[in-house]
Design a protein around this motif. Structure first.
Motif, PDB file in Angstrom:
ATOM      1  N   ALA A  97       0.849  -1.195   0.000  1.00  0.00           N
ATOM      2  CA  ALA A  97       0.000   0.000   0.000  1.00  0.00           C
ATOM      3  C   ALA A  97       0.881   1.240   0.000  1.00  0.00           C
ATOM      4  N   ALA A  98       0.337   2.313  -0.523  1.00  0.00           N
ATOM      5  CA  ALA A  98       1.044   3.602  -0.527  1.00  0.00           C
ATOM      6  C   ALA A  98       0.251   4.588   0.317  1.00  0.00           C
ATOM      7  N   ALA A  99       0.976   5.499   0.950  1.00  0.00           N
ATOM      8  CA  ALA A  99       0.321   6.489   1.796  1.00  0.00           C
ATOM      9  C   ALA A  99       1.035   7.824   1.679  1.00  0.00           C
ATOM     10  N   ASP A 100       0.261   8.859   1.396  1.00  0.00           N
ATOM     11  CA  ASP A 100       0.750  10.236   1.469  1.00  0.00           C
ATOM     12  C   ASP A 100       0.282  10.768   2.817  1.00  0.00           C
ATOM     13  N   GLU A 101       1.202  10.752   3.799  1.00  0.00           N
ATOM     14  CA  GLU A 101       0.819  10.953   5.190  1.00  0.00           C
ATOM     15  C   GLU A 101       0.699  12.415   5.606  1.00  0.00           C
ATOM     16  N   PHE A 102       1.089  13.348   4.755  1.00  0.00           N
ATOM     17  CA  PHE A 102       1.197  14.730   5.217  1.00  0.00           C
ATOM     18  C   PHE A 102       0.419  15.696   4.320  1.00  0.00           C
ATOM     19  N   ARG A 103      -0.852  15.436   4.155  1.00  0.00           N
ATOM     20  CA  ARG A 103      -1.716  16.352   3.421  1.00  0.00           C
ATOM     21  C   ARG A 103      -2.482  17.247   4.392  1.00  0.00           C
ATOM     22  N   THR A 104      -3.014  18.333   3.863  1.00  0.00           N
ATOM     23  CA  THR A 104      -3.852  19.252   4.641  1.00  0.00           C
ATOM     24  C   THR A 104      -5.169  19.445   3.902  1.00  0.00           C
ATOM     25  N   VAL A 105      -6.268  19.317   4.619  1.00  0.00           N
ATOM     26  CA  VAL A 105      -7.586  19.516   4.016  1.00  0.00           C
ATOM     27  C   VAL A 105      -8.363  20.528   4.845  1.00  0.00           C
ATOM     28  N   SER A 106      -9.361  21.108   4.211  1.00  0.00           N
ATOM     29  CA  SER A 106     -10.225  22.076   4.876  1.00  0.00           C
ATOM     30  C   SER A 106     -11.548  21.416   5.228  1.00  0.00           C
ATOM     31  N   LEU A 107     -11.888  21.445   6.511  1.00  0.00           N
ATOM     32  CA  LEU A 107     -13.181  20.934   6.973  1.00  0.00           C
ATOM     33  C   LEU A 107     -14.093  22.116   7.273  1.00  0.00           C
ATOM     34  N   SER A 112     -21.550  19.747  10.765  1.00  0.00           N
ATOM     35  CA  SER A 112     -21.022  19.450  12.088  1.00  0.00           C
ATOM     36  C   SER A 112     -22.160  19.497  13.089  1.00  0.00           C
ATOM     37  N   PRO A 113     -22.812  18.374  13.369  1.00  0.00           N
ATOM     38  CA  PRO A 113     -23.997  18.394  14.204  1.00  0.00           C
ATOM     39  C   PRO A 113     -23.712  18.659  15.665  1.00  0.00           C
ATOM     40  N   ALA A 114     -22.528  18.339  16.131  1.00  0.00           N
ATOM     41  CA  ALA A 114     -22.224  18.499  17.553  1.00  0.00           C
ATOM     42  C   ALA A 114     -20.733  18.665  17.703  1.00  0.00           C
ATOM     43  N   GLY A 115     -20.345  19.049  18.899  1.00  0.00           N
ATOM     44  CA  GLY A 115     -18.919  19.171  19.204  1.00  0.00           C
ATOM     45  C   GLY A 115     -18.336  20.441  18.637  1.00  0.00           C
ATOM     46  N   ASP A 116     -17.292  20.913  19.278  1.00  0.00           N
ATOM     47  CA  ASP A 116     -16.562  22.108  18.844  1.00  0.00           C
ATOM     48  C   ASP A 116     -17.527  23.248  18.517  1.00  0.00           C
ATOM     49  N   ARG A 117     -18.472  23.487  19.421  1.00  0.00           N
ATOM     50  CA  ARG A 117     -19.542  24.436  19.139  1.00  0.00           C
ATOM     51  C   ARG A 117     -19.012  25.859  18.970  1.00  0.00           C
ATOM     52  N   GLN A 118     -17.971  26.185  19.715  1.00  0.00           N
ATOM     53  CA  GLN A 118     -17.443  27.537  19.613  1.00  0.00           C
ATOM     54  C   GLN A 118     -16.966  27.822  18.205  1.00  0.00           C
ATOM     55  N   ARG A 119     -16.229  26.849  17.612  1.00  0.00           N
ATOM     56  CA  ARG A 119     -15.743  27.042  16.245  1.00  0.00           C
ATOM     57  C   ARG A 119     -16.916  27.064  15.267  1.00  0.00           C
ATOM     58  N   ALA A 120     -17.894  26.193  15.477  1.00  0.00           N
ATOM     59  CA  ALA A 120     -19.039  26.144  14.564  1.00  0.00           C
ATOM     60  C   ALA A 120     -19.839  27.443  14.617  1.00  0.00           C
ATOM     61  N   GLU A 121     -20.025  27.962  15.849  1.00  0.00           N
ATOM     62  CA  GLU A 121     -20.773  29.196  15.971  1.00  0.00           C
ATOM     63  C   GLU A 121     -20.021  30.348  15.328  1.00  0.00           C
ATOM     64  N   ALA A 122     -18.688  30.313  15.410  1.00  0.00           N
ATOM     65  CA  ALA A 122     -17.907  31.382  14.797  1.00  0.00           C
ATOM     66  C   ALA A 122     -17.884  31.253  13.283  1.00  0.00           C
ATOM     67  N   GLY A 123     -18.348  30.132  12.773  1.00  0.00           N
ATOM     68  CA  GLY A 123     -18.393  29.932  11.337  1.00  0.00           C
ATOM     69  C   GLY A 123     -17.037  29.760  10.695  1.00  0.00           C
ATOM     70  N   GLN A 124     -16.067  29.266  11.460  1.00  0.00           N
ATOM     71  CA  GLN A 124     -14.711  29.143  10.948  1.00  0.00           C
ATOM     72  C   GLN A 124     -14.452  27.734  10.431  1.00  0.00           C
ATOM     73  N   PRO A 125     -13.901  27.606   9.232  1.00  0.00           N
ATOM     74  CA  PRO A 125     -13.461  26.287   8.759  1.00  0.00           C
ATOM     75  C   PRO A 125     -12.201  25.877   9.523  1.00  0.00           C
ATOM     76  N   GLU A 126     -11.834  24.638   9.388  1.00  0.00           N
ATOM     77  CA  GLU A 126     -10.679  24.120  10.137  1.00  0.00           C
ATOM     78  C   GLU A 126      -9.737  23.389   9.187  1.00  0.00           C
ATOM     79  N   ALA A 127      -8.451  23.682   9.306  1.00  0.00           N
ATOM     80  CA  ALA A 127      -7.437  22.967   8.532  1.00  0.00           C
ATOM     81  C   ALA A 127      -7.010  21.729   9.314  1.00  0.00           C
ATOM     82  N   LEU A 128      -7.076  20.566   8.666  1.00  0.00           N
ATOM     83  CA  LEU A 128      -6.790  19.297   9.336  1.00  0.00           C
ATOM     84  C   LEU A 128      -5.662  18.561   8.617  1.00  0.00           C
ATOM     85  N   ARG A 129      -4.870  17.846   9.421  1.00  0.00           N
ATOM     86  CA  ARG A 129      -3.906  16.924   8.834  1.00  0.00           C
ATOM     87  C   ARG A 129      -4.658  15.706   8.297  1.00  0.00           C
TER      88      ARG A 129
END
Length: 825
Positions: A97-107, A112-129
Motif C-alpha cells: 500500500a502507498a500512503a501520502d501521510e502529510f496532506r492538509t484539508v479544509s473541513l 457538524s452536528p455536535a462538538g466544537d460548538r465555539q468554532r461552529a458558531e464562529a463559522g470558521q473552517p478548520e485545517a486538518l492533517r
C-alpha cells in the motif's frame, strides 16, 4: 523459606534500630530509582509500544535513500512510479500500500452536528492533517474501524473517491461521537465526502497524526517519467510467510538498481531502505539518541546513589564487626553473613523502590504536562505502565546487589580473633575497607565529572544554535498557513488574484507595517531543486547543483527583514508576462558561481511539472538558515510569486507591536475573502521557531538537573567518607596532636586525603569525557561542539565542591581533644 523469613525479620529489626541510617539510604536510592523510572516511562511510550494491528513486526516500510547527505537521508518518500513498479515486481510481499501521510484539508463547519460548538458558531473552517492511502492500507496493518468500514478496492478511482474515514479524536471532538454520522456527508475542500468509518482511539502510529484518511487517487500523470522526481509516498507492505526482512531488502535493492538503470536522469544514486514498521516509526521520530543520552545520565545518577549507599553499608558493617565476629564464632557460616547483609540491602532497595515509584508518578505527570510542544509528541500517552513497574523492580534488585554485595563480602572476611580482642579500634575499618570506600567515592567523582561535561557540551551547543543569527528578523512577525483548494482555485491566475487581494486587505489593518506571502517561511524548511547555470557544463540531473527554493511576493524581503546586498528585489513589474527573474543568496554566489559577479547571470530551475525556462539573477540577499537549528548555510533561490504562483503558502504580517494582537484581524480578513478557507498555524514567528526546537529546553533543563544531582550526591559521598575517616582516626589524630601536630597540620592532612581522592576521580572522568564532542556530533546531525573551556571549568568546580565537602569534617578533626582521644584506648 523459613531461613529467608528469619533473615527478613532480622534485617527489618536491625534497620529500625538505626532510623537515621535507614532513612538516608532509602531516600538516596529512591532519588536514583525515581529519575530512572521517570525517564524510562518515555522509553516505554516511544520505543516499546507495539503499533496497532496484528503482527506489526511483519509489516515493512519502504523508503527512498537520498544520495545527498543529510539528516535521515534514508527515510525519504517514494515516487508513485516506483510504487507501481515495485508493487508489481516484488516477490516478498503479499500486498503493498502507498500512503501520502502529510496532506492538509479544509473541513467546513457545515455538517457538524455536535462538538466544537465555539468554532461552529464562529463559522470558521478548520485545517486538518490528512492522509491519502491505498484501499488496502488498513488491511495490511490489520486494523479494523471502531465504527463502519474501510475503503473498498474501487474507491481509489476518480469519481468514487469521495469517501472518508475519521480518527476517533476528530469524531469525538468535532462531531460529538455521533454514531449517526456514518453514511452522511461532510464538506472537505468544498466538496462533499461520505463518512464510511471511524478508527478506534488506540489507532496511532508514532509521529503520524492524521485526523482523517482519504483514498489515494493516482492518475496516468503519476506514471510518467517526469513523475519519478515527485517523491511523496511511503510504502507499507506485509511480508509473505517464510520471508524475512533481509530477503526483502535484497530484492528491493535489486529493484532500485533497475530503476536507476532505466531512469538515470532522476534515479541516479537513489537507493531504497526497508524496515519493519516498529523500527521505521521509531527511526523517523528521531528520539532514540535523545533518550539514550537521558537514560545514560540517570543511570550515572543511580550508580552514584548506589555507591553512596554502599559506603553507608560499609561504615555500618565496620561498626558491627564485633557483632559479626561473635556470630561467626558461634557457628554462623560466612555465606550466612553475606546473605544476611544482602537481605538488609534488599530491604533498603525495596523501600527505595516504593518511594521511588511514588516520586516517579509525580515526575511522569510533570513530563506529560510539559511535553506538549507538538501534536506528534502530545499524541503519545506517558503513564506509569507495566513496563515502568517492571523496570523499577529490576532497578531496585540491581541496586540492592550493587549496594550490598561489596560490604557483605568485606564483612564476611572479618578476622574473628582480632575483632573479639580489640574493644575499640578493632571495630574500625581495615585498610581494605578504606580502600574500597575510596574507590567508590573516586568513581562517583569520575561519573559526576563525565556527566557535567557531557551536559555542559550539549547545553552550550544547543544554546549557540538557538541564539545564532538566522539571517532575518523574526520578532513582530505574525504567520499563518494557507492551502488553496483546487475546487475553488483551479488555475494559477486565481491563486495570484487571491494573494493580491488578501495582502491588500491585510495592509489596511491598524498596526500592520508590511505584508508578504511565501511558499516557505524563513528558517522553517524549504524544498530543494536542481538547477543549471548558463555557461557551465550541462550535467546529468543527478549531478546538477542544488539549492533551496522559495516563491515569494514583492514585500517578502522587507517584511522578513532579510538584507539586500546587491542589485534589487522583486517589484510588481516582475509579472507572469515579464522576463523571468530570480534573487539568490550569498551562499549561492559562493558555491555555484565561485564568487563571480552574479547579476545578469542566468539559471534554469528543474521544477517538477513546470516548463524549464532561464531566469536572470537580479539581486543577492543575505543567507537565511534553512531551519532555526541548522548551523550551516545552504544556497537558496527565490522566485517571484507572480511568475510562479503556488497553492500552498504562508502569510507574513510585520506588526508595529505584539503580532499576536493581529491574529483575529488576520482571520477576519481572510474570512471576508473566502469564508470556507481555513488558516492553519496562526502564530508568531518566534512561536514557529520554538516549535521547531521542540523539547530542547525541557530536556536540557532535566539533563542539567540530573548533572547537579549527581554532583550533590558525589559531594555527599566525599563528605561521608571523610567524616567517617575522621571519626575512625580520632585516636590517631589525638596522638599526633599530643606529639606536637598543630591544627593547620591536621587540617592539611584531612584535606589532602579528600583532594587526593578527588584528583584521581577527576582525572578518570576527564579521560572518559574527551571523546564526547565527537560522540554527540555523530548522534545529532548538524550539531558541532567545541568547548575546551568546559574541560577546565568542570574539574575546577568539582575540586571546589570536594574541598567544601572535605573542609567540614577537616575542621571537626582540628577540634579533637588529645586527652579525650587518648582516653578512648
Amino acid at each position: 523459606m523459613e531461613t529467608l523469613r528469619s533473615d527478613l525479620r532480622l534485617a527489618i529489626r536491625m534497620l529500625l534500630k538505626k532510623p537515621g541510617f535507614t532513612s538516608a539510604a532509602v531516600l538516596t536510592l529512591a532519588l536514583g530509582i525515581a529519575v530512572n523510572a521517570t525517564m524510562f516511562s518515555m522509553v516505554s511510550a516511544f520505543l516499546l509500544q507495539r503499533p496497532p494491528g496484528r503482527e506489526p513486526e511483519r509489516v515493512a516500510v519502504v523508503t527512498s535513500v537520498n544520495p545527498a547527505p543529510g539528516s535521515q537521508a534514508d527515510a525519504n518518500p517514494v515516487s508513485a512510479v516506483n510504487y507501481f513498479a515495485w508493487r508489481d515486481a516484488n516477490h516478498v510481499f503479499t500486498a503493498t500500500a502507498a500512503a501520502d501521510e502529510f496532506r492538509t484539508v479544509s473541513l467546513s463547519t457545515q455538517g457538524s452536528p455536535a462538538g466544537d460548538r465555539q468554532r461552529a458558531e464562529a463559522g470558521q473552517p478548520e485545517a486538518l492533517r490528512a492522509a491519502a492511502v491505498s484501499p488496502n492500507y488498513f488491511s495490511i496493518l490489520r486494523v479494523s474501524p471502531q465504527v463502519g468500514r474501510t475503503f473498498a478496492d474501487s474507491e481509489d478511482q476518480q469519481g468514487r473517491d469521495h469517501v472518508v474515514i475519521l480518527s476517533h479524536d476528530l469524531w469525538e471532538r468535532r462531531f460529538g461521537s455521533d454514531a449517526s454520522l456514518l453514511g452522511r456527508t461532510i464538506r472537505l475542500n468544498r466538496e462533499n465526502y461520505t463518512v464510511i468509518g471511524v478508527m478506534p482511539a488506540n489507532f496511532r502510529l508514532l509521529g503520524l497524526t492524521p485526523q482523517l484518511w482519504m483514498p489515494l487517487v493516482l492518475t496516468a500523470a503519476d506514471q510518467t517519467a517526469a513523475a519519478h522526481q515527485d517523491r511523496s509516498l511511503f510504502l507499507f507492505a506485509r511480508l509473505k510467510p517464510g520471508v524475512n526482512l533481509e530477503q526483502a531488502r535484497a530484492e528491493f535493492t535489486t529493484l532500485a538498481h533497475r530503476a536507476e538503470e532505466s531512469f538515470p536522469e532522476s534515479e541516479k544514486g537513489w537507493g531504497v531502505a526497508v524496515r519493519t514498521l516498529p523500527d521505521f516509526l521509531v527511526y523517523a521520530f528521531s528520539i532514540r539518541s535523545g533518550l539514550a543520552i537521558m537514560m545514560t545520565a540517570v543511570g550515572f545518577v543511580l550508580m552514584i546513589a548506589c555507591a553512596n549507599v554502599a559506603g553507608l553499608l560499609l561504615a555500618r558493617a565496620a561498626g558491627r564487626r564485633k557483632e559479626l565476629a561473635m556470630r561467626i564464632a558461634l557457628g554462623a557460616g560466612r555465606l550466612r553473613i553475606v546473605r544476611q547483609l544482602l537481605t538488609e540491602g534488599l530491604v533498603i532497595a525495596f523501600l527505595g523502590g516504593i518511594l521511588g515509584l511514588l516520586l516517579a508518578f509525580w515526575g511522569i505527570n510533570f513530563l506529560r504536562a510539559n511535553m506538549t510542544f507538538n501534536e506528534a509528541v502530545s499524541a503519545v500517552p506517558l503513564r506509569l505502565d507495566w513496563n515502568v513497574l517492571l523496570f523499577a523492580m529490576a532497578v531496585s534488585l540491581v541496586s540492592a546487589v550493587l549496594c550490598a554485595i561489596a560490604p557483605a563480602l568485606n564483612a564476611s572476611r572479618t578476622d574473628v580473633n582480632t575483632s573479639l580482642k580489640d574493644e575499640s579500634r578493632a571495630a574500625s575499618a581495615g585498610r581494605s575497607q578504606s580502600r574500597l570506600r575510596t574507590v567508590m567515592v573516586a568513581g562517583e567523582i569520575a561519573l559526576a565529572l563525565f556527566l557535567l561535561i557531557g551536559t555542559g557540551l550539549l547545553i552550550r551547543g544547543i544554546y549557540l544554535t538557538e541564539h545564532q543569527d538566522l539571517g532575518f528578523r523574526p520578532e513582530h512577525l505574525l504567520t499563518a498557513g494557507v492551502t488553496l483548494d483546487p475546487a475553488q482555485y483551479k488555475d494559477v491566475s486565481s491563486q495570484a488574484v487571491f494573494v493580491r487581494d488578501v495582502i491588500s486587505r491585510l495592509q489596511h489593518i491598524p498596526g500592520t507595517v508590511s505584508v508578504a506571502a511565501a511558499s516557505d517561511l524563513p528558517a522553517a524548511g524549504s524544498a530543494s531543486v536542481t538547477l543549471q547555470v548558463k555557461g557551465q557544463a550541462d550535467l546529468p540531473a543527478n549531478q546538477r547543483p542544488t539549492a533551496r527554493h522559495a516563491v515569494v511576493t514583492v514585500e517578502f524581503f522587507n517584511t522578513a527583514g532579510i538584507p539586500l546586498l546587491q542589485g534589487r528585489t522583486f517589484t510588481d513589474m516582475d509579472s507572469a508576462t515579464a522576463s523571468r527573474v530570480v534573487v539568490v543568496n550569498q551562499e549561492f554566489v559562493h558555491r555555484h558561481l565561485s564568487d563571480q559577479e552574479p547579476l545578469g547571470k542566468q539559471i534554469r530551475l528543474d521544477i517538477h511539472g513546470a516548463t524549464p525556462a532561464w531566469s536572470q539573477i537580479i539581486g543577492v540577499v543575505a543567507n537565511v538558515k534553512a531551519y532555526s537549528e541548522e548551523t550551516r548555510d545552504d544556497p537558496e533561490v527565490y522566485e517571484a510569486f507572480l511568475q510562479r504562483p503556488v497553492s500552498s503558502f504562508s502569510l507574513m504580517v510585520r506588526a508595529s507591536s505584539d503580532p499576536n494582537t493581529l491574529a483575529s484581524a488576520l482571520r477576519n480578513a481572510v474570512g471576508q475573502l473566502d469564508p470556507e478557507l481555513p488558516l492553519s498555524r496562526v502564530m508568531s514567528m518566534p512561536a514557529v521557531i520554538d516549535r521547531q526546537r521542540g523539547g530542547d529546553p525541557l530536556f536540557v533543563g532535566m539533563l542539567g538537573c540530573f548533572a547537579v544531582l549527581a554532583l550533590i550526591l558525589a559531594a555527599i559521598g566525599i563528605y561521608g567518607l571523610i567524616a567517617y575517616s575522621v571519626g575512625q582516626r580520632t585516636h590517631e589524630i589525638g596522638i599526633r596532636m599530643a606529639l606536637g601536630a598543630s591544627h593547620p597540620d591536621v587540617l592539611r592532612m584531612v584535606l589532602w586525603q579528600g583532594m587526593k581522592m578527588t584528583a584521581i576521580g577527576a582525572a578518570v572522568g576527564l579521560v572518559l569525557a574527551l571523546p564526547l564532542p565527537k560522540v554527540f556530533e555523530a548522534m545529532f546531525y548538524g550539531l558541532h561542539l567545541s568547548e575546551p573551556r568546559l574541560y577546565f571549568l568542570v574539574p575546577v568546580a568539582i575540586v571546589i565542591v570536594a574541598t567544601l565537602a572535605t573542609y567540614i569534617p577537616a575542621r571537626r578533626a582540628t577540634r579533637v581533644d588529645p586527652i579525650a582521644a587518648l582516653h578512648q584506648e
